[in-house]
Motif scaffolding. Structure first.
Motif, PDB file in Angstrom:
ATOM      1  N   GLN A   1      92.777   3.419  60.904  1.00  0.00           N
ATOM      2  CA  GLN A   1      93.769   4.467  61.143  1.00  0.00           C
ATOM      3  C   GLN A   1      93.507   5.206  62.447  1.00  0.00           C
ATOM      4  OE1 GLN A   1      96.481   5.008  59.132  1.00  0.00           O
ATOM      5  NE2 GLN A   1      95.747   3.181  58.058  1.00  0.00           N
ATOM      6  N   LEU A   2      92.252   5.254  62.878  1.00  0.00           N
ATOM      7  CA  LEU A   2      91.849   6.057  64.034  1.00  0.00           C
ATOM      8  C   LEU A   2      91.741   5.253  65.325  1.00  0.00           C
ATOM      9  CD1 LEU A   2      89.030   8.060  62.222  1.00  0.00           C
ATOM     10  CD2 LEU A   2      91.260   8.968  62.922  1.00  0.00           C
ATOM     11  N   GLY A   3      91.905   3.940  65.252  1.00  0.00           N
ATOM     12  CA  GLY A   3      91.784   3.113  66.443  1.00  0.00           C
ATOM     13  C   GLY A   3      90.360   2.897  66.895  1.00  0.00           C
ATOM     14  N   VAL A   4      89.437   2.805  65.944  1.00  0.00           N
ATOM     15  CA  VAL A   4      88.033   2.541  66.243  1.00  0.00           C
ATOM     16  C   VAL A   4      87.703   1.125  65.785  1.00  0.00           C
ATOM     17  CG1 VAL A   4      85.639   3.194  65.786  1.00  0.00           C
ATOM     18  CG2 VAL A   4      87.396   4.970  66.019  1.00  0.00           C
ATOM     19  N   GLY A   5      87.261   0.262  66.691  1.00  0.00           N
ATOM     20  CA  GLY A   5      86.899  -1.101  66.343  1.00  0.00           C
ATOM     21  C   GLY A   5      85.492  -1.180  65.785  1.00  0.00           C
ATOM     22  N   VAL A   6      85.276  -2.102  64.857  1.00  0.00           N
ATOM     23  CA  VAL A   6      83.992  -2.236  64.174  1.00  0.00           C
ATOM     24  C   VAL A   6      83.421  -3.634  64.407  1.00  0.00           C
ATOM     25  CG1 VAL A   6      82.806  -2.225  61.941  1.00  0.00           C
ATOM     26  CG2 VAL A   6      84.618  -0.540  62.401  1.00  0.00           C
ATOM     27  N   MET A   7      82.166  -3.685  64.835  1.00  0.00           N
ATOM     28  CA  MET A   7      81.407  -4.929  64.920  1.00  0.00           C
ATOM     29  C   MET A   7      80.388  -4.920  63.790  1.00  0.00           C
ATOM     30  SD  MET A   7      78.820  -6.274  67.947  1.00  0.00           S
ATOM     31  CE  MET A   7      80.110  -6.367  69.183  1.00  0.00           C
TER      32      MET A   7
ATOM     33  N   LEU B   1      86.094 -10.145  54.124  1.00  0.00           N
ATOM     34  CA  LEU B   1      86.590  -9.183  55.110  1.00  0.00           C
ATOM     35  C   LEU B   1      87.568  -9.795  56.107  1.00  0.00           C
ATOM     36  CD1 LEU B   1      83.216  -7.342  55.856  1.00  0.00           C
ATOM     37  CD2 LEU B   1      85.017  -6.653  54.268  1.00  0.00           C
ATOM     38  N   ARG B   2      88.045 -10.980  55.824  1.00  0.00           N
ATOM     39  CA  ARG B   2      88.916 -11.676  56.778  1.00  0.00           C
ATOM     40  C   ARG B   2      90.101 -10.833  57.218  1.00  0.00           C
ATOM     41  NH1 ARG B   2      90.581 -17.478  57.737  1.00  0.00           N
ATOM     42  NH2 ARG B   2      92.631 -17.313  58.667  1.00  0.00           N
ATOM     43  N   ASP B   3      90.682 -10.061  56.318  1.00  0.00           N
ATOM     44  CA  ASP B   3      91.900  -9.315  56.628  1.00  0.00           C
ATOM     45  C   ASP B   3      91.639  -7.845  56.944  1.00  0.00           C
ATOM     46  OD1 ASP B   3      93.507 -11.602  56.194  1.00  0.00           O
ATOM     47  OD2 ASP B   3      93.449 -11.251  54.029  1.00  0.00           O
ATOM     48  N   ASP B   4      90.386  -7.475  57.150  1.00  0.00           N
ATOM     49  CA  ASP B   4      90.085  -6.083  57.486  1.00  0.00           C
ATOM     50  C   ASP B   4      90.560  -5.807  58.912  1.00  0.00           C
ATOM     51  OD1 ASP B   4      88.649  -3.703  58.444  1.00  0.00           O
ATOM     52  OD2 ASP B   4      87.536  -3.845  56.560  1.00  0.00           O
ATOM     53  N   PRO B   5      91.504  -4.878  59.106  1.00  0.00           N
ATOM     54  CA  PRO B   5      92.084  -4.692  60.441  1.00  0.00           C
ATOM     55  C   PRO B   5      91.164  -4.010  61.440  1.00  0.00           C
ATOM     56  CG  PRO B   5      92.984  -3.082  58.903  1.00  0.00           C
ATOM     57  CD  PRO B   5      92.147  -4.025  58.087  1.00  0.00           C
ATOM     58  N   ALA B   6      90.110  -3.340  60.973  1.00  0.00           N
ATOM     59  CA  ALA B   6      89.227  -2.633  61.907  1.00  0.00           C
ATOM     60  C   ALA B   6      88.122  -3.521  62.454  1.00  0.00           C
ATOM     61  CB  ALA B   6      88.605  -1.420  61.220  1.00  0.00           C
ATOM     62  N   ILE B   7      87.710  -4.549  61.697  1.00  0.00           N
ATOM     63  CA  ILE B   7      86.572  -5.375  62.112  1.00  0.00           C
ATOM     64  C   ILE B   7      87.057  -6.444  63.083  1.00  0.00           C
ATOM     65  CG2 ILE B   7      84.754  -6.937  61.352  1.00  0.00           C
ATOM     66  CD1 ILE B   7      84.710  -5.457  58.691  1.00  0.00           C
ATOM     67  N   PHE B   8      86.603  -6.333  64.329  1.00  0.00           N
ATOM     68  CA  PHE B   8      87.041  -7.270  65.361  1.00  0.00           C
ATOM     69  C   PHE B   8      85.978  -8.304  65.693  1.00  0.00           C
ATOM     70  CE2 PHE B   8      84.516  -4.344  67.778  1.00  0.00           C
ATOM     71  CZ  PHE B   8      84.013  -5.075  68.846  1.00  0.00           C
ATOM     72  N   ALA B   9      84.723  -8.076  65.264  1.00  0.00           N
ATOM     73  CA  ALA B   9      83.648  -8.995  65.660  1.00  0.00           C
ATOM     74  C   ALA B   9      82.561  -9.042  64.601  1.00  0.00           C
ATOM     75  CB  ALA B   9      83.038  -8.567  66.993  1.00  0.00           C
ATOM     76  N   TYR B  10      81.937 -10.207  64.503  1.00  0.00           N
ATOM     77  CA  TYR B  10      80.725 -10.388  63.719  1.00  0.00           C
ATOM     78  C   TYR B  10      79.581 -10.662  64.693  1.00  0.00           C
ATOM     79  CZ  TYR B  10      83.846 -11.314  59.706  1.00  0.00           C
ATOM     80  OH  TYR B  10      84.799 -11.226  58.732  1.00  0.00           O
ATOM     81  N   ASP B  11      78.506  -9.907  64.578  1.00  0.00           N
ATOM     82  CA  ASP B  11      77.286 -10.158  65.329  1.00  0.00           C
ATOM     83  C   ASP B  11      76.425 -11.067  64.461  1.00  0.00           C
ATOM     84  OD1 ASP B  11      74.884 -10.054  66.696  1.00  0.00           O
ATOM     85  OD2 ASP B  11      75.094  -7.951  67.238  1.00  0.00           O
ATOM     86  N   VAL B  12      76.231 -12.305  64.904  1.00  0.00           N
ATOM     87  CA  VAL B  12      75.724 -13.358  64.031  1.00  0.00           C
ATOM     88  C   VAL B  12      74.356 -13.017  63.446  1.00  0.00           C
ATOM     89  CG1 VAL B  12      75.153 -15.805  63.867  1.00  0.00           C
ATOM     90  CG2 VAL B  12      77.099 -15.070  65.256  1.00  0.00           C
ATOM     91  N   LEU B  13      73.447 -12.452  64.227  1.00  0.00           N
ATOM     92  CA  LEU B  13      72.163 -11.994  63.685  1.00  0.00           C
ATOM     93  C   LEU B  13      71.562 -10.985  64.650  1.00  0.00           C
ATOM     94  CD1 LEU B  13      70.111 -12.307  61.348  1.00  0.00           C
ATOM     95  CD2 LEU B  13      68.879 -13.930  62.806  1.00  0.00           C
ATOM     96  N   ASN B  14      71.223  -9.822  64.124  1.00  0.00           N
ATOM     97  CA  ASN B  14      70.594  -8.798  64.944  1.00  0.00           C
ATOM     98  C   ASN B  14      69.171  -9.215  65.319  1.00  0.00           C
ATOM     99  OD1 ASN B  14      70.310  -6.093  66.098  1.00  0.00           O
ATOM    100  ND2 ASN B  14      68.895  -5.731  64.411  1.00  0.00           N
ATOM    101  N   GLU B  15      68.906  -9.250  66.615  1.00  0.00           N
ATOM    102  CA  GLU B  15      67.581  -9.507  67.157  1.00  0.00           C
ATOM    103  C   GLU B  15      66.880 -10.712  66.517  1.00  0.00           C
ATOM    104  OE1 GLU B  15      65.442  -5.800  67.056  1.00  0.00           O
ATOM    105  OE2 GLU B  15      66.709  -4.930  68.609  1.00  0.00           O
ATOM    106  N   PRO B  16      67.413 -11.920  66.714  1.00  0.00           N
ATOM    107  CA  PRO B  16      66.765 -13.108  66.135  1.00  0.00           C
ATOM    108  C   PRO B  16      65.355 -13.266  66.682  1.00  0.00           C
ATOM    109  CG  PRO B  16      68.388 -13.727  67.802  1.00  0.00           C
ATOM    110  CD  PRO B  16      68.570 -12.259  67.558  1.00  0.00           C
ATOM    111  N   ASN B  17      64.403 -13.506  65.796  1.00  0.00           N
ATOM    112  CA  ASN B  17      63.015 -13.634  66.217  1.00  0.00           C
ATOM    113  C   ASN B  17      62.192 -14.215  65.086  1.00  0.00           C
ATOM    114  OD1 ASN B  17      61.563 -11.313  64.603  1.00  0.00           O
ATOM    115  ND2 ASN B  17      63.481 -10.466  65.381  1.00  0.00           N
ATOM    116  N   TYR B  18      61.108 -14.880  65.450  1.00  0.00           N
ATOM    117  CA  TYR B  18      60.171 -15.332  64.431  1.00  0.00           C
ATOM    118  C   TYR B  18      58.758 -15.495  64.960  1.00  0.00           C
ATOM    119  CZ  TYR B  18      61.575 -19.933  66.329  1.00  0.00           C
ATOM    120  OH  TYR B  18      61.888 -20.989  67.148  1.00  0.00           O
TER     121      TYR B  18
END
Length: 404
Positions: free
Chosen positions: A138-144, A185-202
Motif C-alpha cells: 500500500q505504501l510503495g515499499v519494495g521488499v527483498m 509468496l508468488r502473488d505477493d505484490p510487495a516482494i520484488f526479489a529473493y536473495d538466494v542466500l545471505n552471505e554464503p560461506n563454509y
C-alpha cells in the motif's frame, strides 16, 4: 553481520566460466518464445521481454535506497512499514530465518520441515511477514526476501574446506525453502526479489573457492525458483560472505533478472567494534586493521572506495545492476558519521543501490541512538530519538527516492 577473515580473491585476469545449465532461465524463457541470450540489468531484462510471451519482471526504481530488517517479535509490524515510508525508504531487505533463530517460536524449539509442511519452521515469521508486506504494498515499499538462518544452517562447520557440511546442512533445506516460499509468496505484490542466500560461506580458509556454492547449490536454487516464478528478481552475492573484493571470481549468471549484491563493513575491526569480543578501539579515518590477521593501514574515503572497486568494475564490465545490500557500523565507533557519509557518497557516485544495516532489533547498529544509550534487543520504533549526522545523511538520501 559478523564475519571471519576473508579469503583472497581469484586474480581478475583468470577466466571464470559463465554459470549455464540446460535448465537455466534462458531455456525456460526460450520455451515461452523468448530469445536466448546472456543478459543482465533492468534495461536488458525488460528489453528482452517486451513483446514476448513471458511477463516482465517488476520494474525497478531508478535507485533503490533503504535498509535491512532483522526478525524479532514485532519487528515486521505494519507500524514499522509506515515509519519506513515516512522516511522515504523505498526498499527493505529482510533476513528471513526460522522462528527459533528469530526468537519468535512459540514452542521455543526447532520444528523440522516436512513434506506435508515444508515451511513448518517458519510459520510465525511468515505470518508476521505477510502483515508487513501487505502494508508495504500500500505504501510503495519494495521488499527483498533473503534466505538467512534457514533450517540446518547452524550445523555448517566453518572449518570444512571441502564444503561437505555446507552441502549437507544447507543444500536440501535451501531447495525445500525456496520451492515452498516461491509457491507461498508468488502473488505477493510487495516482494520484488529473493536473495538466494545471505552471505554464503563454509570455511575460513583463504584458498577455498566456493565451488560447492557456485557449481552446485546456487544453480539448483535458481532452477527451483524459476520453475515456479520466472519473473521475480534474484539477488546473488560472491562467496564467501558477500565480500565485494571477491567479484574477481564471481560468475555472470545466465538470467535476465539478476541483482548482483555485496556486503561491506570495511575495515571490519572498526565497524564491528563492540560486537561480541571485538574491542572498542580505533577511529575513522585513521590507521586501522581490516581483521586481526592483517596489518594496520590508513583508512579513509579512498581506501573505503578501493575495498568496493571490484564490485563496481564488475557492474560496469557486464552492464548489470549492483547493490550494496548491507553496510553498517556500530553507533559508538568514533568517526561513525564520517564513515556513513563516505560510504553513501561512494555508492551514489558509482550508481549503486544500497541498503543500510540496520535500525531494528539490536540497537547497536542504529545511528539514531546516542553512542552511550543502553543496548536493547527490541525497540518499538526504528527511530531512537537522536538526529545524528549519520542518521541525517541516510534520511536525506532516502528522501530522494521514487516509490515503487
Amino acid at each position: 553481520m559478523v564475519k571471519p577473515p576473508s579469503g583472497s580473491a581469484r586474480p581478475a585476469s583468470q577466466k571464470v566460466p559463465r554459470m549455464t545449465d540446460p535448465l537455466s532461465r534462458r531455456t525456460l524463457l526460450a520455451g515461452l518464445g523468448v530469445g536466448a541470450a546472456v543478459v543482465a540489468g533492468q534495461g536488458a531484462a525488460q528489453a528482452l521481454q517486451r513483446g514476448a510471451a513471458a511477463p516482465m519482471s517488476p520494474m525497478l526504481p531508478a535507485r533503490m535506497r533503504g535498509l535491512n530488517l532483522e526478525l524479532a517479535p514485532g519487528s515486521l509490524s505494519p507500524a514499522i512499514a509506515r515509519e519506513l515510508a515516512g522516511w522515504g525508504v523505498n526498499t527493505v531487505r529482510i533476513n528471513f530465518s526460522t522462528d527459533l533463530a528469530a526468537g519468535t517460536s512459540p514452542e521455543r524449539r526447532m520444528i523440522r520441515p516436512s513434506r506435508a509442511d515444508p515451511l513448518a519452521p517458519y510459520r510465525t515469521n511468515l505470518a508476521m511477514l505477510k502483515q508487513f508486506t501487505a502494508e508495504c504494498a500500500q505504501l510503495g515499499v519494495g521488499v527483498m526476501l533473503a534466505a538467512n538462518g534457514i533450517y540446518g544452517r547452524d550445523t555448517v562447520r566453518l572449518d570444512d574446506s571441502s564444503g561437505r557440511s555446507f552441502r549437507i546442512g544447507v543444500g536440501d533445506s535451501l531447495m525445500q525453502f525456496w520451492t515452498a516460499i516461491a509457491r507461498e509468496l508468488r502473488d505477493d505484490p510487495a516482494i520484488f526479489a529473493y536473495d538466494v542466500l545471505n552471505e554464503p560461506n563454509y570455511t575460513f580458509r583463504r584458498e577455498a573457492d566456493g565451488a560447492v556454492w557456485y557449481e552446485q547449490l546456487l544453480p539448483e536454487a535458481i532452477r527451483r525458483i524459476r520453475a515456479i516464478n520466472p519473473t521475480i528478481w534474484l539477488a546473488v552475492m560472491p562467496w564467501p560472505w558477500g565480500f565485494a573484493r571477491r567479484y574477481g571470481s564471481m560468475p555472470v549468471i545466465d538470467d535476465p533478472a539478476i541483482l548482483y549484491t555485496f556486503h561491506n563493513y570495511s575495515p571490519h575491526n572498526y565497524t564491528h567494534q563492540g560486537v561480541g569480543a571485538q574491542p572498542r578501539q580505533g577511529s575513522y579515518p585513521g590507521r586501522l586493521r581490516e581483521f586481526d590477521s592483517e596489518p594496520y593501514s590508513q583508512w579513509g574515503r579512498a581506501s573505503l572506495a578501493a575495498s568496493m572497486q571490484p564490485a563496481f568494475d564488475f557492474a560496469r564490465r557486464h552492464n548489470v545492476r549492483m547493490m550494496a545490500s548491507e553496510f553498517g557500523v556500530t553507533r559508538w565507533a568514533p568517526g561513525r558519521d564520517r564513515w556513513i557519509a563516505d560510504m553513501v557518497s561512494i555508492l551514489e557516485a558509482n550508481g549503486v543501490d544500497w541498503l543500510f544495516h540496520t535500525y531494528n532489533t539490536w540497537n547497536g547498529w542504529n545511528p539514531s541512538f546516542a553512542p552511550d544509550a543502553p543496548e536493547v534487543a527490541i525497540h518499538p520504533t526504528l527511530f531512537g530519538g537522536v538526529h545524528s549526522p549519520g542518521h541525517r545523511t541516510l534520511l536525506r538520501h532516502w528522501q530522494l527516492n521514487q516509490r515503487w
